[in-house]
Design a protein around this motif. Structure first.
Motif, mmCIF file in Angstrom:
data_model
loop_
_atom_site.group_PDB
_atom_site.id
_atom_site.type_symbol
_atom_site.label_atom_id
_atom_site.label_comp_id
_atom_site.label_asym_id
_atom_site.label_seq_id
_atom_site.Cartn_x
_atom_site.Cartn_y
_atom_site.Cartn_z
ATOM 1 N N LEU A 158 0.823 -1.211 0.000
ATOM 2 C CA LEU A 158 0.000 0.000 0.000
ATOM 3 C C LEU A 158 0.855 1.259 0.000
ATOM 4 O O LEU A 158 0.470 2.270 -0.578
ATOM 5 C CB LEU A 158 -0.918 0.006 1.227
ATOM 6 C CG LEU A 158 -1.788 1.240 1.447
ATOM 7 C CD1 LEU A 158 -2.740 1.462 0.270
ATOM 8 C CD2 LEU A 158 -2.574 1.128 2.754
ATOM 9 N N ILE A 159 2.028 1.200 0.640
ATOM 10 C CA ILE A 159 2.828 2.397 0.901
ATOM 11 C C ILE A 159 4.288 2.147 0.523
ATOM 12 O O ILE A 159 4.844 1.085 0.847
ATOM 13 C CB ILE A 159 2.756 2.771 2.397
ATOM 14 C CG1 ILE A 159 1.315 3.058 2.828
ATOM 15 C CG2 ILE A 159 3.657 3.966 2.707
ATOM 16 C CD1 ILE A 159 1.136 3.148 4.338
ATOM 17 N N LEU A 160 4.908 3.122 -0.129
ATOM 18 C CA LEU A 160 6.360 3.133 -0.258
ATOM 19 C C LEU A 160 6.928 3.876 0.948
ATOM 20 O O LEU A 160 6.612 5.047 1.181
ATOM 21 C CB LEU A 160 6.816 3.835 -1.535
ATOM 22 C CG LEU A 160 6.785 3.049 -2.850
ATOM 23 C CD1 LEU A 160 7.456 3.852 -3.948
ATOM 24 C CD2 LEU A 160 7.421 1.671 -2.723
ATOM 25 N N GLY A 161 7.761 3.194 1.731
ATOM 26 C CA GLY A 161 8.258 3.756 2.971
ATOM 27 C C GLY A 161 9.507 4.592 2.811
ATOM 28 O O GLY A 161 10.401 4.260 2.033
ATOM 29 N N HIS A 162 9.568 5.679 3.534
ATOM 30 C CA HIS A 162 10.690 6.626 3.669
ATOM 31 C C HIS A 162 11.612 6.682 2.446
ATOM 32 O O HIS A 162 12.834 6.499 2.550
ATOM 33 C CB HIS A 162 11.490 6.372 4.946
ATOM 34 C CG HIS A 162 11.914 4.963 5.241
ATOM 35 N ND1 HIS A 162 12.865 4.291 4.502
ATOM 36 C CD2 HIS A 162 11.535 4.100 6.219
ATOM 37 C CE1 HIS A 162 13.063 3.098 5.014
ATOM 38 N NE2 HIS A 162 12.262 2.956 6.057
ATOM 39 N N THR A 163 11.028 6.979 1.295
ATOM 40 C CA THR A 163 11.837 7.123 0.078
ATOM 41 C C THR A 163 12.796 8.306 0.165
ATOM 42 O O THR A 163 13.846 8.302 -0.480
ATOM 43 C CB THR A 163 10.935 7.287 -1.155
ATOM 44 O OG1 THR A 163 10.056 8.406 -0.962
ATOM 45 C CG2 THR A 163 10.105 6.042 -1.406
ATOM 46 N N ILE A 186 2.547 7.379 -0.904
ATOM 47 C CA ILE A 186 3.944 7.716 -0.654
ATOM 48 C C ILE A 186 4.055 8.212 0.785
ATOM 49 O O ILE A 186 3.282 9.070 1.215
ATOM 50 C CB ILE A 186 4.435 8.801 -1.624
ATOM 51 C CG1 ILE A 186 4.288 8.331 -3.077
ATOM 52 C CG2 ILE A 186 5.878 9.179 -1.299
ATOM 53 C CD1 ILE A 186 5.093 7.110 -3.444
ATOM 54 N N GLU A 187 5.012 7.673 1.517
ATOM 55 C CA GLU A 187 5.122 8.030 2.925
ATOM 56 C C GLU A 187 5.945 9.298 3.139
ATOM 57 O O GLU A 187 7.005 9.485 2.549
ATOM 58 C CB GLU A 187 5.776 6.889 3.703
ATOM 59 C CG GLU A 187 5.888 7.184 5.197
ATOM 60 C CD GLU A 187 6.505 6.044 5.974
ATOM 61 O OE1 GLU A 187 5.794 5.471 6.830
ATOM 62 O OE2 GLU A 187 7.686 5.724 5.732
ATOM 63 N N ILE A 188 5.419 10.161 4.012
ATOM 64 C CA ILE A 188 6.192 11.251 4.610
ATOM 65 C C ILE A 188 6.483 10.788 6.031
ATOM 66 O O ILE A 188 5.572 10.640 6.849
ATOM 67 C CB ILE A 188 5.427 12.583 4.581
ATOM 68 C CG1 ILE A 188 5.069 12.959 3.131
ATOM 69 C CG2 ILE A 188 6.259 13.673 5.242
ATOM 70 C CD1 ILE A 188 6.250 13.114 2.190
ATOM 71 N N GLY A 214 -0.877 15.403 -7.502
ATOM 72 C CA GLY A 214 -2.102 14.839 -6.942
ATOM 73 C C GLY A 214 -1.945 13.427 -6.424
ATOM 74 O O GLY A 214 -2.856 12.601 -6.539
ATOM 75 N N VAL A 215 -0.789 13.130 -5.824
ATOM 76 C CA VAL A 215 -0.497 11.800 -5.292
ATOM 77 C C VAL A 215 -0.768 11.784 -3.793
ATOM 78 O O VAL A 215 -0.299 12.660 -3.061
ATOM 79 C CB VAL A 215 0.971 11.415 -5.569
ATOM 80 C CG1 VAL A 215 1.291 10.048 -4.978
ATOM 81 C CG2 VAL A 215 1.248 11.423 -7.067
ATOM 82 N N GLN A 216 -1.496 10.778 -3.337
ATOM 83 C CA GLN A 216 -1.810 10.680 -1.916
ATOM 84 C C GLN A 216 -0.586 10.257 -1.101
ATOM 85 O O GLN A 216 0.246 9.472 -1.565
ATOM 86 C CB GLN A 216 -2.929 9.679 -1.679
ATOM 87 C CG GLN A 216 -4.300 10.144 -2.130
ATOM 88 C CD GLN A 216 -5.388 9.292 -1.525
ATOM 89 O OE1 GLN A 216 -5.920 9.583 -0.454
ATOM 90 N NE2 GLN A 216 -5.738 8.215 -2.221
ATOM 91 N N ILE A 217 -0.526 10.767 0.116
ATOM 92 C CA ILE A 217 0.570 10.436 1.020
ATOM 93 C C ILE A 217 0.024 9.829 2.316
ATOM 94 O O ILE A 217 -1.155 9.965 2.645
ATOM 95 C CB ILE A 217 1.416 11.680 1.360
ATOM 96 C CG1 ILE A 217 0.581 12.716 2.127
ATOM 97 C CG2 ILE A 217 2.026 12.284 0.096
ATOM 98 C CD1 ILE A 217 1.409 13.869 2.699
ATOM 99 N N ALA A 218 0.937 9.160 3.029
ATOM 100 C CA ALA A 218 0.672 8.689 4.387
ATOM 101 C C ALA A 218 1.696 9.340 5.295
ATOM 102 O O ALA A 218 2.899 9.188 5.079
ATOM 103 C CB ALA A 218 0.779 7.169 4.467
ATOM 104 N N VAL A 219 1.236 10.101 6.272
ATOM 105 C CA VAL A 219 2.132 10.754 7.220
ATOM 106 C C VAL A 219 2.261 9.848 8.438
ATOM 107 O O VAL A 219 1.275 9.591 9.144
ATOM 108 C CB VAL A 219 1.598 12.136 7.633
ATOM 109 C CG1 VAL A 219 2.559 12.807 8.615
ATOM 110 C CG2 VAL A 219 1.381 13.018 6.412
#
Length: 270
Positions: A158-163, A186-188, A214-219
């Motif tokens: 679901l998430i790409l971590g700490h890129t 994409i993770e922040i 317009g890409v969603q992120i996960a904080v």
């Protein structure tokens, strides 16, 4: 929870004592999430060869028995996550090539599966991250970009971590465009900030392009101890400084995160 303009009521990248360099139990993390006013906590311990020197299925039974966890605990929705290492330039995740012939009690299985197949599909979502980078040495930017695209194509990621702190030279726009196409996040990562000006700048660049594309992120905090759960100050300060749209923050509420998860991975099995 940091910041004044953006709301972030989920923390879906946290670690328990199962991750051998973390220090809190799952209940300590849930209580900390409740005290921080979070609606949803995701526990995502490491699935990686940094954990154990040998590939023994019995070492991973922590991930097998998560049904024992309450789904609502101390007023917080609790999800079962896993942080998987990306292990090659194709974007495969840890365990994809490790055969598992026996059960956790040593009985032979009728059908053999890989360690990845035995563990990852059981979880509500996976975070794909880079830790060990030996396989990246000498790789071109195109190959490293394809690696992240390959990880995004995994049906459980679901998430790409700490890129931003991976130290990987990838083409940001290509990876973000694929994340948007596949409805992935994409993770922040709060834990990334303060490491160096270069990493802070890279995180900012990624966040800016997420906003523009317009890409969603996960904080997330990437908390390794309970007192860090739900503490997103630096991440939210950064996002507010670039006027990041609230509607692109998938972790802004439990409802928003669950909707984002369903769009990417399908309905959540309980």
């Amino acid at each position: 929870m940091g910041g004044t303009g953006l709301t972030n009521l989920c923390d879906v990248h946290t670690h328990t004592v199962f991750t051998r360099h973390a220090y809190s139990t799952i209940e300590e993390n849930v209580r900390a999430a409740s005290e921080a006013g979070l609606e949803l906590l995701g526990s995502a311990d490491h699935f990686s060869d940094m954990m154990y020197p040998a590939d023994d299925y019995r070492d991973w039974q922590y991930f097998i028995n998560m049904a024992a966890w309450p789904r609502e605990w101390h007023g917080v929705r609790l999800l079962h996550g896993i942080e998987c290492d990306i292990v090659d330039l194709s974007g495969h995740l840890f365990g994809w090539d490790v055969p598992v012939a026996d059960s956790i009690v040593g009985d032979a299985r009728d059908s053999h599966r890989t360690l990845y197949e035995s563990i990852v599909p059981r979880q509500d979502y996976a975070i794909a991250s880079i830790h060990g980078k030996v396989f990246c040495k000498g790789a071109t930017q195109g190959s490293l970009t394809d690696m992240y695209v390959g990880a995004l194509d995994d049906p459980h990621v679901l998430i790409l971590g700490h890129t931003g702190r991976s130290g990987i030279d990838f083409d940001i726009d290509t990876v973000l465009a694929h994340a948007k196409q596949t409805h992935k996040l994409i993770e922040i990562n709060e834990h990334s900030f303060g490491s160096s000006r270069h990493i802070d700048g890279r995180c900012r660049d990624i966040a800016c392009r997420c906003a523009e594309m317009g890409v969603q992120i996960a904080v997330n905090t990437d908390a390794h101890i309970s007192c860090a759960v739900g503490r997103f100050d630096q991440s939210l300060d950064l996002l507010e400084s670039i006027h990041f749209p609230q509607e692109l923050v998938a972790t802004r509420s439990a409802e928003a995160f669950l909707a984002a998860r369903e769009a990417a991975l399908g309905p959540l099995g309980e």
